[in-house]
Scaffold this motif. Sequence first.
Motif, PDB file in Angstrom:
ATOM      1  N   GLN A  87      46.111  -0.239  48.657  1.00 12.23           N
ATOM      2  CA  GLN A  87      45.880  -0.627  50.062  1.00 12.23           C
ATOM      3  C   GLN A  87      45.627  -2.135  50.151  1.00 12.23           C
ATOM      4  OE1 GLN A  87      45.987   1.341  52.627  1.00 12.23           O
ATOM      5  NE2 GLN A  87      46.060   3.352  51.658  1.00 12.23           N
ATOM      6  N   VAL A  88      44.883  -2.658  49.170  1.00 12.39           N
ATOM      7  CA  VAL A  88      44.616  -4.104  49.151  1.00 12.39           C
ATOM      8  C   VAL A  88      45.953  -4.835  49.093  1.00 12.39           C
ATOM      9  CG1 VAL A  88      43.596  -6.022  47.817  1.00 12.39           C
ATOM     10  CG2 VAL A  88      42.376  -3.836  47.992  1.00 12.39           C
ATOM     11  N   GLN A  89      46.786  -4.417  48.119  1.00 11.84           N
ATOM     12  CA  GLN A  89      48.062  -5.114  47.929  1.00 11.84           C
ATOM     13  C   GLN A  89      48.952  -4.982  49.165  1.00 11.84           C
ATOM     14  OE1 GLN A  89      48.755  -7.070  45.097  1.00 11.84           O
ATOM     15  NE2 GLN A  89      50.444  -7.755  46.386  1.00 11.84           N
ATOM     16  N   SER A  90      48.878  -3.845  49.865  1.00  9.68           N
ATOM     17  CA  SER A  90      49.760  -3.701  51.024  1.00  9.68           C
ATOM     18  C   SER A  90      49.330  -4.646  52.149  1.00  9.68           C
ATOM     19  CB  SER A  90      49.859  -2.246  51.488  1.00  9.68           C
ATOM     20  OG  SER A  90      48.748  -1.920  52.260  1.00  9.68           O
ATOM     21  N   VAL A  91      48.024  -4.899  52.290  1.00 12.34           N
ATOM     22  CA  VAL A  91      47.589  -5.868  53.316  1.00 12.34           C
ATOM     23  C   VAL A  91      48.010  -7.286  52.883  1.00 12.34           C
ATOM     24  CG1 VAL A  91      45.631  -6.803  54.615  1.00 12.34           C
ATOM     25  CG2 VAL A  91      45.660  -4.385  54.020  1.00 12.34           C
ATOM     26  N   VAL A 127      39.104  -8.863  56.640  1.00 10.07           N
ATOM     27  CA  VAL A 127      38.567  -7.895  57.614  1.00 10.07           C
ATOM     28  C   VAL A 127      39.414  -6.614  57.572  1.00 10.07           C
ATOM     29  CG1 VAL A 127      38.242  -7.365  60.067  1.00 10.07           C
ATOM     30  CG2 VAL A 127      37.551  -9.587  59.189  1.00 10.07           C
ATOM     31  N   ASP A 128      40.739  -6.785  57.554  1.00  8.64           N
ATOM     32  CA  ASP A 128      41.607  -5.596  57.563  1.00  8.64           C
ATOM     33  C   ASP A 128      41.416  -4.761  56.293  1.00  8.64           C
ATOM     34  OD1 ASP A 128      42.464  -6.248  60.028  1.00  8.64           O
ATOM     35  OD2 ASP A 128      44.527  -6.748  59.497  1.00  8.64           O
ATOM     36  N   ILE A 129      41.219  -5.426  55.167  1.00  7.10           N
ATOM     37  CA  ILE A 129      41.046  -4.677  53.910  1.00  7.10           C
ATOM     38  C   ILE A 129      39.724  -3.908  53.931  1.00  7.10           C
ATOM     39  CG2 ILE A 129      40.602  -4.929  51.417  1.00  7.10           C
ATOM     40  CD1 ILE A 129      42.658  -7.244  51.444  1.00  7.10           C
ATOM     41  N   ILE A 130      38.634  -4.591  54.282  1.00  4.71           N
ATOM     42  CA  ILE A 130      37.338  -3.910  54.195  1.00  4.71           C
ATOM     43  C   ILE A 130      37.224  -2.820  55.273  1.00  4.71           C
ATOM     44  CG2 ILE A 130      36.096  -5.770  55.430  1.00  4.71           C
ATOM     45  CD1 ILE A 130      34.602  -3.674  52.632  1.00  4.71           C
ATOM     46  N   ALA A 148      38.754   3.861  57.104  1.00  7.05           N
ATOM     47  CA  ALA A 148      40.171   4.242  57.156  1.00  7.05           C
ATOM     48  C   ALA A 148      40.843   3.805  58.448  1.00  7.05           C
ATOM     49  CB  ALA A 148      40.341   5.747  56.944  1.00  7.05           C
ATOM     50  N   HIS A 149      40.422   2.663  58.973  1.00  8.16           N
ATOM     51  CA  HIS A 149      41.041   2.149  60.196  1.00  8.16           C
ATOM     52  C   HIS A 149      40.971   0.631  60.155  1.00  8.16           C
ATOM     53  CE1 HIS A 149      41.985   1.746  64.505  1.00  8.16           C
ATOM     54  NE2 HIS A 149      41.067   0.797  64.497  1.00  8.16           N
ATOM     55  N   GLN A 150      42.131  -0.006  60.068  1.00  6.36           N
ATOM     56  CA  GLN A 150      42.111  -1.479  60.012  1.00  6.36           C
ATOM     57  C   GLN A 150      41.844  -2.053  61.398  1.00  6.36           C
ATOM     58  OE1 GLN A 150      45.458  -3.217  57.963  1.00  6.36           O
ATOM     59  NE2 GLN A 150      45.448  -1.576  56.443  1.00  6.36           N
ATOM     60  N   LEU A 151      40.983  -3.070  61.453  1.00  3.27           N
ATOM     61  CA  LEU A 151      40.698  -3.683  62.752  1.00  3.27           C
ATOM     62  C   LEU A 151      41.895  -4.498  63.264  1.00  3.27           C
ATOM     63  CD1 LEU A 151      36.924  -4.546  62.330  1.00  3.27           C
ATOM     64  CD2 LEU A 151      37.908  -2.762  63.738  1.00  3.27           C
ATOM     65  N   GLY A 152      42.903  -4.669  62.405  1.00  2.00           N
ATOM     66  CA  GLY A 152      44.199  -5.208  62.868  1.00  2.00           C
ATOM     67  C   GLY A 152      44.214  -6.698  63.166  1.00  2.00           C
TER      68      GLY A 152
END
Length: 422
Positions: free
Chosen positions: A52-56, A85-88, A94-98
């Motif tokens: 998930q980190v790498q995808s962000v 912010v999106d990663i954490i 389980a919801h990115q603040l985008g």
Amino acid sequence: MTNRLDKYDYFYSMMGNPLATFGTIAADVHRVRRSALGPFFSTKAVAEFYPQVQSVVDRLIERMELCAEKAEPIPLFYAYRCMTVDIISEYVFAHQLGLLDRADWGKYFYSAWRSLWELSPTTRQFPWMIDVIMSMPRWMTKLTDPRALEVVDMFAEIDHQTEVLLNSDPKTIEAQPQPTVIWELSKSDALPPQEKTLKRLAVEANSLIAAGFETTGGTLTLMTYLVLSHPKVHQTLLAELERAIPDPSKIPGYLVLERLPYLFAVVKESLRVSVGAYSRLSRVNRYEAMRYKQYTIPAGSAIGMSALFVSHDESIFPDALSFIPERWLEPDGSIGATALRLEHYLLTFGKGARGCVGINLAYAELYSVMATVVRQFGTRLELYQTEERDMEAVHDYCAGMTRRPDGSEGNGLRVLVKKQKE
Ligand code: HEM
């Protein structure tokens, strides 16, 4: 001496909600919370979350490529904070603040947070001010400072997302490849029921996002600047990454990356130079007097030390004001006893029972971003109108902070990616 040191409530009143692990004052309450939280930030847990980190990070690269096509400078100061912010937020509920998708690179969002930090020396003296700000009606907040609305709305969004998560269908959450921190805490046997209320878990979510965003974003900003402003370091790092990663679209996991000696040295040296928390991180021994050399420190006294004095100690790090990644390596360029010795003096993440719980996640982000950005853009990446003064820590809001990057004091880190040759 007892290891039951409390945090000093006066010092932490300006930034830590005492319901969150970070802001917990009493050592015995902290022990319970930390033992429940810690396992989700272990090396193994972070390695599971790493895709998930790498995808962000890959989304950041895509956006940087778009800027390259238009020959547009990239405000990396902001971009890195959007990414952290999106990663954490992904890991926490389980919801990115985008933020990474925002057209303004989260500038408005950062500005609102920044105002809150700037208030922090005042709220330390008058902690009730935080409650007043938070309980103001929206119209009044808008009237007082429209930017504060962004922070208030973000707190509300985090409360809402925590509630959505806790009301989710367990099958959906548990089918995910990696754990979701707040969900797991709500089910944890290590916590008594009063620790698993919506209110406490929302405060924990909030605090994790706050703790994981500026810290990692700030270190990445400084590290990128240091690499790009030291051409020899940039070349050496790029050469190592080209050898280790033949295909830039296939970046290995961070446990592989951290074994690349020069990348390892760049990350460690950047952490040393960045210092982290400039303030003295204060502790209180409520139970007994302590001895320091010939002095007796009465029970209840606040004690503390700034990491700055160790990271700039010339007897440990000669020529301490210079950025010298090689100091972490053996003469043959490998990782060995020198790194082990210096690691002992690296206090950027704190140490001991109250040391950073997110250290493995932070390292995963630092290695992933540095390897991806440098390998992907190579010599196409250069500084854009960024000066040393944009990187200097000139404010102490616990963490050392640079000048405001919005042009009022400074400009933050900006880079240009030259267009790829056809
Ligand atoms: C380069 C990045 C980071 C740096 C330099 C850093 C630094 C620190 C420091 C110095 C402390 C001790 C603070 C004190 O004693 O008051 C701390 C604690 C903490 N950090 Fe980090 N941090 C980073 C990244 C993260 C991340 C990604 C998270 C995400 C979860 C995180 C979560 C926390 C928490 C929850 C605590 C409180 C731990 C406790 O009291 O048990 N940090 N961090």
